[in-house]
Structure formats: C-alpha cells, structure tokens
Design an enzyme around this catalytic site. Sequence first.
Site, PDB file in Angstrom:
ATOM      1  N   LYS A  91       0.226  12.623  -6.557  1.00 15.35           N
ATOM      2  CA  LYS A  91      -1.149  12.292  -6.191  1.00 15.35           C
ATOM      3  C   LYS A  91      -1.450  12.646  -4.741  1.00 15.35           C
ATOM      4  O   LYS A  91      -0.558  12.994  -3.962  1.00 15.35           O
ATOM      5  CB  LYS A  91      -1.461  10.822  -6.471  1.00 15.35           C
ATOM      6  CG  LYS A  91      -0.510   9.768  -5.932  1.00 15.35           C
ATOM      7  CD  LYS A  91      -0.469   9.610  -4.429  1.00 15.35           C
ATOM      8  CE  LYS A  91      -1.796   9.207  -3.811  1.00 15.35           C
ATOM      9  NZ  LYS A  91      -1.940   7.764  -3.685  1.00 15.35           N
TER      10      LYS A  91
ATOM     11  N   ASP B 129       0.747   4.066  -7.341  1.00 13.77           N
ATOM     12  CA  ASP B 129       0.220   5.436  -7.493  1.00 13.77           C
ATOM     13  C   ASP B 129      -0.044   5.735  -8.973  1.00 13.77           C
ATOM     14  O   ASP B 129      -0.739   5.002  -9.634  1.00 13.77           O
ATOM     15  CB  ASP B 129       1.182   6.459  -6.860  1.00 13.77           C
ATOM     16  CG  ASP B 129       1.237   6.320  -5.333  1.00 13.77           C
ATOM     17  OD1 ASP B 129       0.317   5.693  -4.767  1.00 13.77           O
ATOM     18  OD2 ASP B 129       2.191   6.810  -4.719  1.00 13.77           O
TER      19      ASP B 129
ATOM     20  N   ARG C 115      -6.363   1.351 -12.157  1.00 12.37           N
ATOM     21  CA  ARG C 115      -7.287   1.795 -11.094  1.00 12.37           C
ATOM     22  C   ARG C 115      -8.017   3.054 -11.531  1.00 12.37           C
ATOM     23  O   ARG C 115      -7.386   4.044 -11.929  1.00 12.37           O
ATOM     24  CB  ARG C 115      -6.487   2.040  -9.824  1.00 12.37           C
ATOM     25  CG  ARG C 115      -7.201   2.861  -8.774  1.00 12.37           C
ATOM     26  CD  ARG C 115      -6.440   2.781  -7.477  1.00 12.37           C
ATOM     27  NE  ARG C 115      -6.764   3.853  -6.584  1.00 12.37           N
ATOM     28  CZ  ARG C 115      -6.205   4.007  -5.386  1.00 12.37           C
ATOM     29  NH1 ARG C 115      -5.292   3.150  -4.973  1.00 12.37           N
ATOM     30  NH2 ARG C 115      -6.544   5.013  -4.613  1.00 12.37           N
TER      31      ARG C 115
ATOM     32  N   HIS D 285     -12.472   2.145  -7.497  1.00 13.30           N
ATOM     33  CA  HIS D 285     -12.374   2.651  -6.125  1.00 13.30           C
ATOM     34  C   HIS D 285     -13.581   3.531  -5.802  1.00 13.30           C
ATOM     35  O   HIS D 285     -14.128   4.198  -6.686  1.00 13.30           O
ATOM     36  CB  HIS D 285     -11.084   3.452  -5.970  1.00 13.30           C
ATOM     37  CG  HIS D 285     -10.562   3.454  -4.568  1.00 13.30           C
ATOM     38  ND1 HIS D 285     -11.058   2.644  -3.575  1.00 13.30           N
ATOM     39  CD2 HIS D 285      -9.574   4.190  -3.966  1.00 13.30           C
ATOM     40  CE1 HIS D 285     -10.405   2.865  -2.458  1.00 13.30           C
ATOM     41  NE2 HIS D 285      -9.503   3.795  -2.661  1.00 13.30           N
TER      42      HIS D 285
ATOM     43  N   SER E 160       0.816  -1.214   0.000  1.00 14.93           N
ATOM     44  CA  SER E 160       0.000   0.000   0.000  1.00 14.93           C
ATOM     45  C   SER E 160       0.851   1.266   0.000  1.00 14.93           C
ATOM     46  O   SER E 160       1.757   1.418   0.835  1.00 14.93           O
ATOM     47  CB  SER E 160      -0.885  -0.018   1.257  1.00 14.93           C
ATOM     48  OG  SER E 160      -1.243   1.285   1.640  1.00 14.93           O
ATOM     49  N   GLY E 161       0.530   2.199  -0.881  1.00 12.05           N
ATOM     50  CA  GLY E 161       1.244   3.482  -0.897  1.00 12.05           C
ATOM     51  C   GLY E 161       1.009   4.259   0.387  1.00 12.05           C
ATOM     52  O   GLY E 161       1.930   4.880   0.931  1.00 12.05           O
ATOM     53  N   LEU E 162      -0.223   4.210   0.867  1.00 15.02           N
ATOM     54  CA  LEU E 162      -0.539   4.904   2.117  1.00 15.02           C
ATOM     55  C   LEU E 162       0.281   4.327   3.271  1.00 15.02           C
ATOM     56  O   LEU E 162       0.903   5.067   4.045  1.00 15.02           O
ATOM     57  CB  LEU E 162      -2.043   4.770   2.427  1.00 15.02           C
ATOM     58  CG  LEU E 162      -2.480   5.268   3.797  1.00 15.02           C
ATOM     59  CD1 LEU E 162      -2.258   6.763   3.935  1.00 15.02           C
ATOM     60  CD2 LEU E 162      -3.947   4.922   4.057  1.00 15.02           C
TER      61      LEU E 162
ATOM     62  N   GLU F 130      -3.021   4.301 -10.899  1.00 15.06           N
ATOM     63  CA  GLU F 130      -4.312   4.999 -10.837  1.00 15.06           C
ATOM     64  C   GLU F 130      -4.300   6.209 -11.751  1.00 15.06           C
ATOM     65  O   GLU F 130      -3.240   6.822 -11.969  1.00 15.06           O
ATOM     66  CB  GLU F 130      -4.615   5.399  -9.388  1.00 15.06           C
ATOM     67  CG  GLU F 130      -3.631   6.373  -8.780  1.00 15.06           C
ATOM     68  CD  GLU F 130      -3.720   6.420  -7.247  1.00 15.06           C
ATOM     69  OE1 GLU F 130      -3.540   5.376  -6.594  1.00 15.06           O
ATOM     70  OE2 GLU F 130      -3.952   7.524  -6.714  1.00 15.06           O
TER      71      GLU F 130
ATOM     72  N   ASP G 261       1.023  -0.973  -5.039  1.00 16.57           N
ATOM     73  CA  ASP G 261       0.210   0.215  -5.285  1.00 16.57           C
ATOM     74  C   ASP G 261       1.179   1.257  -5.852  1.00 16.57           C
ATOM     75  O   ASP G 261       1.883   1.933  -5.102  1.00 16.57           O
ATOM     76  CB  ASP G 261      -0.400   0.669  -3.955  1.00 16.57           C
ATOM     77  CG  ASP G 261      -1.021   2.051  -4.031  1.00 16.57           C
ATOM     78  OD1 ASP G 261      -1.178   2.578  -5.140  1.00 16.57           O
ATOM     79  OD2 ASP G 261      -1.343   2.595  -2.952  1.00 16.57           O
TER      80      ASP G 261
ATOM     81  N   ASN H  29      -3.975  11.037  -1.462  1.00 17.22           N
ATOM     82  CA  ASN H  29      -4.763   9.871  -1.070  1.00 17.22           C
ATOM     83  C   ASN H  29      -6.236  10.106  -1.387  1.00 17.22           C
ATOM     84  O   ASN H  29      -6.771  11.189  -1.173  1.00 17.22           O
ATOM     85  CB  ASN H  29      -4.580   9.569   0.425  1.00 17.22           C
ATOM     86  CG  ASN H  29      -5.312   8.303   0.823  1.00 17.22           C
ATOM     87  OD1 ASN H  29      -6.480   8.327   1.185  1.00 17.22           O
ATOM     88  ND2 ASN H  29      -4.625   7.174   0.732  1.00 17.22           N
ATOM     89  N   SER H  30      -6.886   9.057  -1.874  1.00 18.50           N
ATOM     90  CA  SER H  30      -8.268   9.175  -2.352  1.00 18.50           C
ATOM     91  C   SER H  30      -9.257   9.547  -1.254  1.00 18.50           C
ATOM     92  O   SER H  30     -10.347  10.021  -1.542  1.00 18.50           O
ATOM     93  CB  SER H  30      -8.705   7.853  -2.971  1.00 18.50           C
ATOM     94  OG  SER H  30      -7.854   7.500  -4.013  1.00 18.50           O
TER      95      SER H  30
ATOM     96  N   ASP I 146       0.953  10.558   1.944  1.00 15.62           N
ATOM     97  CA  ASP I 146       0.671   9.765   0.739  1.00 15.62           C
ATOM     98  C   ASP I 146       0.520  10.699  -0.460  1.00 15.62           C
ATOM     99  O   ASP I 146      -0.476  10.671  -1.164  1.00 15.62           O
ATOM    100  CB  ASP I 146      -0.610   8.946   0.998  1.00 15.62           C
ATOM    101  CG  ASP I 146      -0.865   7.894  -0.071  1.00 15.62           C
ATOM    102  OD1 ASP I 146       0.063   7.594  -0.847  1.00 15.62           O
ATOM    103  OD2 ASP I 146      -2.006   7.390  -0.140  1.00 15.62           O
TER     104      ASP I 146
HETATM  105  C1  SPV Z   1      -3.400   2.536  -0.589  1.00 12.72           C
HETATM  106  O1  SPV Z   1      -3.503   1.568   0.173  1.00 12.72           O
HETATM  107  O2  SPV Z   1      -2.458   3.318  -0.570  1.00 12.72           O
HETATM  108  C2  SPV Z   1      -4.462   2.798  -1.562  1.00 12.72           C
HETATM  109  C3  SPV Z   1      -5.796   2.423  -1.252  1.00 12.72           C
HETATM  110  O3  SPV Z   1      -4.191   3.402  -2.563  1.00 12.72           O
HETATM  111  S1  SPV Z   1      -6.566   3.831  -0.627  1.00 12.72           S
HETATM  112  O4  SPV Z   1      -5.779   4.338   0.489  1.00 12.72           O
HETATM  113  O5  SPV Z   1      -7.846   3.295  -0.238  1.00 12.72           O
HETATM  114  O6  SPV Z   1      -6.706   4.800  -1.670  1.00 12.72           O
HETATM  115 MG    MG Z   2      -2.421   4.302  -2.515  1.00 14.55          MG
END
Ligand code: SPV
Ligand code: MG
Length: 299
Positions: A124, A91, A163, A194, A50-52, A118, A89, A126-127, A62
């Site tokens: 980017k 990004d 994504r 997502h 996971s990027g986060l 994505e 992930d 975080n979503s 992130d």
């Molecule tokens: C991550 O885990 O970094 C993701 C998923 O991209 S989210 O945080 O839900 O966007």
């Molecule tokens: Mg991410």
Amino acid sequence: MSENKSSGERKTTRLRRMLNSPRLEFLMEAHNGISARIVEAAGFQGIWASGLALSAQFAVRDNNELSWTQIVDMLEFMSDATTIPILLDGDTGYGNFNNMRRLVKKLEQRGIAGVCIEDKIFPKTNSFLTGKKQPLCGIEEFSAKIKAGTDSRKDEDFCIVARIEALIADWGMEEALRRAEAYHEAGADAILIHSKKPDPDEVLAFAERWAGRLPLIIVPTKYYRTPTEVFKRADIGMVIWANHLLRASVAKMSAIAREIQRSETLADIESQIAPLEEIFRLQNAEELAEAEKRYFSDS
Ligand code: SPV
Ligand code: MG
C-alpha cells in the site's frame, strides 16, 4: 489472552465495548513502548498503532517497507507497556486472506485487541501521499479477507475493522456505501471511513446514509479544524488521532537537536526537555527497585 490486571476485563472486550458504546470514543496514536505508555498516562482508553508512525520511527516509508513481523515485535513492547487495548493499523492485512489469518493469530498471541484493514492492494501507499491514483482491492476479495480474519480469531471479542478507501481513491460515495454494506455482511465489527478533504462534509454525508448499521470510525487528520461536537452530533462512534505523538516528537527533537548543535551547551535546553526521572518513571524503574528488595537479600 491479555487481561487488564485492575479490571480483569480482556483488552479485546474493552475495545469492543468502546466500539459499541453510545459515547464518542477516542484512540491516540503510539508507535513504540514509551509512546504507548504516554498515551495511557494521558488518560486515553485505547491506542492506535499507526502504520505511518510505526514506519516513520524506523525512518522507512509507509509502503509496507517494514515487515509484518517487525510490526508485531514492536506491538509486543507496546502491549506489555500498557493495560489499555491496542487497535493495529494492519494496512491491507499484509497479503491475501491467508496472510490475514496468520496475522490475527499472531496479534491475539501478543495481546493486541483488534486490527483494522484497508481495501487497498499490497504494497500500500499512505492515503495522503499524492501521486498516482491508488487502486482498490475488489469487494469480494476484501470481504473474504474479513471473513478469514473473523473465522480465525480464537477470542470472539477480537475486533476486525474494515477501512474504506473509496473516498480517498475518488471512487465516490455510492462505491463507499456499497463497500461498507459488503464488509458489514462479511462480518466486520466496525467501518472506518477515510477522507483526505480539509472539511468533514463527505464523512458526515457517509455517516448520515450509513445510519449506524455498524459503529463508524473516522480519522480527522486533514479536517482537523472540525469541532468534536460535530462528530458527536453525526453519531460517529470513534475518532482516531492518528499521528500526533509522532509529529510532536519530530518537532521537539528537531528543535532541541538544532539548539544543542548551535549553542554547544546543554545549559539552555534542560528546562525544555523531560527530566531523567520522568524517563525512569516511564520505564517503571520503581518496580525493579521493589523486586530487588524481595530477591536480593543483601540490598
Ligand atoms: C496511519 O496512521 O497509518 C493511517 C491513518 O493509516 S492515515 O495516515 O491517515 O492514512
Ligand atoms: Mg496507515
């Protein structure tokens, strides 16, 4: 190319098999070597890097504050520590088509099984961070990035997941479907749709209209109350539990730090934390002890 020693199957092939399997499959988040090992030990068949979580464990945001080579370096530890496939992930692919080509090359060299990119714009956000509306990458530019990725992989089983952030960015269902179609055309191996809604309605609506043209991946972080049975019935291919080991460790570390700071003793917390032996086991200390017998004549 990275092979699973026990089965002889490449990690890339294993991830591809998971994506194409008729069963619902699961990836669990990991963000360093030890968490990756914990994921495998729990019985998961694959890892979401996971990027986060990778950013957070360095205490940076992130927002592409971590350099892509710092990510690849951590992935190497995660891959070395495990035998199951890792989906990064990735990004936005950390730049344009050219950065994507180099990323795929380096991920293959480090034994990573696939990358998810994505359709946002570098750097980017975080979503789930509220704030200004997030811009999306143009469909043609993103499709070219996917194509550059598939063209540059040496292992044809290395997976490239597209994504779609159209629902997150409030661009609507028609835009999300248009993008999925274009990314399919460009050669993506799976679509990750997502959503930031607390219920799965828009993801289920997307799945119904998408009708299985490519495997569908979801990340139910926000609609976490939805029973998994619902995803199975909707023909979702893969669920990503995206950040739960990071959040578990933050909760536990905070509680233990506060407790020791307050009580000024270790007497009350020993039973609440992993024994030292568990840490040695996760580091595979036993293997070194065995090797010493082989290589040290006086031991
Ligand atoms: C991550 O885990 O970094 C993701 C998923 O991209 S989210 O945080 O839900 O966007
Ligand atoms: Mg991410």
